[in-house]
Design a protein around this motif. Structure first.
Motif, short mmCIF file in Angstrom:
data_model
loop_
_atom_site.label_atom_id
_atom_site.label_comp_id
_atom_site.label_asym_id
_atom_site.label_seq_id
_atom_site.Cartn_x
_atom_site.Cartn_y
_atom_site.Cartn_z
N ARG A 45 0.83 -1.24 -0.13
CA ARG A 45 -0.07 -0.05 -0.04
C ARG A 45 0.82 1.19 0.00
N GLN A 46 1.95 1.06 0.44
CA GLN A 46 3.12 2.37 0.42
C GLN A 46 4.12 2.36 -0.84
N VAL A 47 3.86 1.81 -1.73
CA VAL A 47 4.58 1.59 -3.15
C VAL A 47 4.11 2.19 -4.08
N ILE A 48 5.03 3.09 -4.65
CA ILE A 48 4.47 3.99 -5.95
C ILE A 48 5.78 3.64 -6.98
N LEU A 49 5.21 3.03 -7.80
CA LEU A 49 6.05 2.37 -9.10
C LEU A 49 6.15 3.50 -9.99
N THR A 50 7.51 3.90 -10.22
CA THR A 50 7.84 4.91 -11.63
C THR A 50 8.58 4.22 -12.60
N ILE A 51 7.74 4.41 -13.84
CA ILE A 51 8.45 3.91 -15.03
C ILE A 51 9.26 4.84 -15.67
N SER A 52 10.40 4.52 -16.00
CA SER A 52 11.33 5.55 -16.72
C SER A 52 11.76 4.86 -18.33
N ASP A 53 12.58 5.86 -18.68
CA ASP A 53 13.36 5.26 -19.89
C ASP A 53 14.80 5.38 -19.25
N SER A 54 15.58 4.55 -20.03
CA SER A 54 17.09 4.66 -19.61
C SER A 54 17.74 5.86 -19.56
N ASP A 55 17.19 6.83 -20.20
CA ASP A 55 18.04 8.13 -20.29
C ASP A 55 17.11 9.28 -19.30
N SER A 56 16.13 8.78 -18.76
CA SER A 56 15.28 9.77 -17.93
C SER A 56 16.13 10.39 -16.77
N SER A 57 16.06 11.53 -16.68
CA SER A 57 16.75 12.50 -15.59
C SER A 57 15.57 12.95 -14.85
N ILE A 58 15.11 12.23 -13.72
CA ILE A 58 14.22 12.52 -12.96
C ILE A 58 14.52 13.29 -11.69
N PRO A 59 14.43 14.69 -11.52
CA PRO A 59 14.51 15.43 -10.33
C PRO A 59 13.77 15.03 -9.16
N GLU A 60 14.52 15.62 -8.30
CA GLU A 60 13.87 15.25 -6.64
C GLU A 60 12.63 15.95 -6.49
N LEU A 61 12.27 16.99 -7.16
CA LEU A 61 10.96 17.82 -7.20
C LEU A 61 9.97 16.94 -7.71
N TYR A 62 10.33 16.07 -8.71
CA TYR A 62 9.15 15.20 -9.36
C TYR A 62 8.66 14.46 -8.28
N VAL A 63 9.51 13.48 -7.54
CA VAL A 63 9.08 12.60 -6.40
C VAL A 63 8.52 13.56 -5.50
N ARG A 64 8.97 14.50 -5.11
CA ARG A 64 8.12 15.33 -3.98
C ARG A 64 6.65 15.58 -4.35
N GLU A 65 6.62 16.13 -5.62
CA GLU A 65 5.36 16.45 -6.14
C GLU A 65 4.22 15.16 -6.41
N VAL A 66 4.94 14.04 -6.86
CA VAL A 66 4.11 12.58 -6.69
C VAL A 66 3.62 12.42 -5.21
N GLU A 67 4.48 12.75 -4.18
CA GLU A 67 4.09 12.34 -3.12
C GLU A 67 3.10 13.24 -2.47
N ARG A 68 3.09 14.52 -2.71
CA ARG A 68 2.38 15.47 -2.29
C ARG A 68 0.96 15.01 -2.99
N SER A 69 0.91 14.66 -4.28
CA SER A 69 -0.29 14.57 -5.03
C SER A 69 -1.01 13.46 -4.33
N PHE A 70 -0.28 12.41 -4.15
CA PHE A 70 -0.69 11.07 -3.59
C PHE A 70 -1.33 11.16 -2.28
N THR A 71 -0.76 11.83 -1.32
CA THR A 71 -1.32 12.20 -0.01
C THR A 71 -2.44 12.83 0.10
N GLN A 72 -2.50 13.63 -0.93
CA GLN A 72 -3.66 14.74 -0.69
C GLN A 72 -4.93 14.28 -1.68
N ALA A 73 -4.58 13.13 -2.31
CA ALA A 73 -5.87 12.54 -3.06
C ALA A 73 -6.85 11.99 -2.36
N ASP A 74 -8.12 12.27 -2.75
CA ASP A 74 -9.19 11.36 -2.25
C ASP A 74 -9.04 10.01 -2.13
#
Length: 551
Positions: free
Chosen positions: A199-228
């Motif tokens: 229940r606590q796992v968020i799967l992120t699918i990326s490409d081999s060249d995806s540069s994922i900033p920390e801000l993305y992860v934080r925004e995903v968690e913010r949206s996840f925790t605030q969603a109904d």
């Protein structure tokens, strides 16, 4: 059929059905112009939200920076800043586990190392991040590459899991989707064995060249925790090409710019009906609920297909939640101009194989599922009626299904038809109905509706005017993009002014016709025609040259 129909209409429309053809062109061009204007406004909304998110992040993390003070002056919603600050504090003590699936096939080890290293630099990587490195058994030397990466990042993450996707599984279509499906099943099972709460796992699918900033992860968690109900959400970010953009031909650069602009405009949907591209996130609960990723020939475009599957399997409850943080990707790059152009063409052909989603969408939207066969033509299950709609289905499910159908048709039918009709319909009709010399006259003047009818003459004039206006929304989109690109480069990636786009890049736009034909119209046409007789393609990955010393 759309590809063949568009090509045949060019000469046969003016010759056989000139009146109907004129009405068709008027309707097609009017609808096309409307959709493009709509996309400009949606792109503007996405660009505005991206800049706001980046500037709020900067104001939180660099409150004394001189470069960020203009950004703070432009912030208009102080409540949103407080909300973000609160979510950042909760992120620091978050119990959510971020599992990143990194599928790859014949990618440079240096590129994979750089992609994973960017994740390792995030503040919660050692306590909350799981890397699932998805290898292909068919790749020569994959075992040594995986072992090298696992050793390199031994103490960087909570878990580092390596999966190896077997070859020649019956019914599978080889590609990113089948690799992700195998990695997700194996990786999720491994995490559960190690005591991770699904229940606590968020799967992120990326490409081999995806540069994922920390801000993305934080925004995903913010949206996840605030969603109904976060277990019905698929989180989709914009894509961005700024890692090696100046090392590739201008036509390749412009193709990827327009591609990313289309993805961005698609994200601003008031109903949450949008499609991810390349990188996206969803909960393990949702992935398990829908049976993980499909692996047949209809699921080649795994990102759009997964959103469609989630939507239909949950009776319209699943929605796409935009995350306004760009994921930086690399342009396809090979040594040599023509080699690079060919590599991008190969990539475009693979992308447009996602046209298979049209059949999948129509089958699931309108009730009857056709017989499913594997790549060898073996029947997997018989035809059956779609299951009845659940009592928990979205109350607007039927309306939403129609919207989904329209969006999917637009995504795949516009590229294959617009290139032919926009560039050739009016000039060819002019040539056929108003020949420059009597020897090439194919239509008798008495049968020419434009000469014999004021009504059709007016339609013809309107069609020509609309044709002139068709490129205008694209120019508007690109103007917005130019400003957005500079903001992202300088305020998120902290690039120097000399490393971002400048006024000299205006000459890139001269390559737009080449980019449109070589990387959109022709590959999409080939993909559509091939679907008539071939559903399983060879797994070919475009080459990505990567110089680790430049990072």
């Amino acid at each position: 059929m759309a590809a063949i129909g568009s090509i045949l209409l060019l000469p046969l429309g003016p010759l056989l059905i000139p009146r109907l053809y004129l009405i068709f062109l008027l309707c097609y061009f009017t609808c096309f112009l409307y959709t493009q204007i709509n996309h400009v406004f949606k792109f503007y909304l996405t660009a505005t939200n991206m800049k706001r998110t980046i500037r709020q992040w900067n104001s939180k993390n660099s409150p004394t920076s001189g470069n960020s003070s203009p950004s703070r002056d432009r912030l208009s919603d102080e409540g949103r800043v407080e909300e973000m600050e609160s979510s950042l504090k909760s992120f620091e003590r978050s119990s959510l586990i971020q599992a990143f699936i990194v599928p790859n096939y014949a990618e440079p080890e240096a590129l994979l190392r750089d992609t994973i290293k960017r994740l390792a630099n995030h503040s919660n990587a050692q306590t909350n991040y799981v890397i699932i490195l998805a290898m292909e058994a068919s790749e020569q030397g994959q075992s040594a590459k995986a072992e090298s990466l696992a050793t390199y990042f031994k103490d960087s993450f909570l878990h580092f899991i390596v999966t190896v996707h077997p070859t020649d599984i019956p019914g599978e279509s080889r590609g990113k989707g089948s690799n992700v499906a195998h990695a997700a099943r194996v990786g999720c099972a491994e995490m559960i064995q190690r005591g991770v709460d699904r229940r606590q796992v968020i799967l992120t699918i990326s490409d081999s060249d995806s540069s994922i900033p920390e801000l993305y992860v934080r925004e995903v968690e913010r949206s996840f925790t605030q969603a109904d109900d976060p277990y019905f959400l698929l989180f989709a970010p914009p894509i961005f090409f700024s890692r090696n953009a100046f090392d590739v031909p201008a036509a390749v650069r412009m193709t990827d710019i327009t591609w990313s602009a289309m993805v961005m405009s698609n994200l601003s949907s008031s109903r949450g009906i949008a499609f991810p591209c390349s990188t996206y996130s969803l909960s393990m609960i949702l992935a398990e609920r829908v049976g993980f990723w499909d692996t047949d020939a209809d699921s080649v475009g795994e990102d759009m297909h997964m959103m469609l599957k989630c939507f239909f399997k949950t009776d319209g409850l699943a929605r796409c939640c935009p995350i306004f943080v760009p994921i930086n990707l690399t342009n396809v790059q090979t040594p040599g101009f023509w080699s690079n152009m060919n590599a991008r063409y190969v990539q475009a052909k693979r992308h447009y194989n996602g046209v298979a989603d049209v059949a999948y969408t129509l089958r699931n939207a309108f009730g009857v599922r056709s017989v499913a066969v594997d790549g060898n033509g073996v029947v997997l299950h018989g035809p059956s009626l779609a299951k009845k709609t659940s009592m928990y289905a979205s109350p607007t499910y039927w309306v939403d299904k129609l919207i989904v159908c329209v969006k999917v048709l637009e995504a795949h039918m516009i590229p294959v038809s617009s290139g032919w009709l926009m560039f050739a319909a009016v000039p060819l009709m002019q040539f056929i109905l108003f020949p420059p010399h009597p020897t090439v006259a194919f239509v008798d003047p008495a049968d020419n509706p434009i000469l014999t009818s004021d009504f059709y003459c007016t339609l013809w004039n309107i069609v020509k005017i609309i044709t002139v206006l068709l490129p205008m929304p694209l120019f508007g989109t690109l103007a917005i993009y130019e400003q957005l690109h500079r903001v992202v480069d300088r305020e998120l990636y902290r690039k120097a002014k000399s490393e971002s786009r400048s006024w000299r890049n205006v000459f890139d736009y001269a390559t737009l016709p080449i980019a449109a034909w070589m990387f959109m119209t022709i590959p999409s046409t080939i993909a559509c025609i091939k679907r008539l007789y071939k559903t399983n393609d060879q797994y070919i990955v475009s080459e990505k040259f990567f110089d680790e010393e430049k990072v």
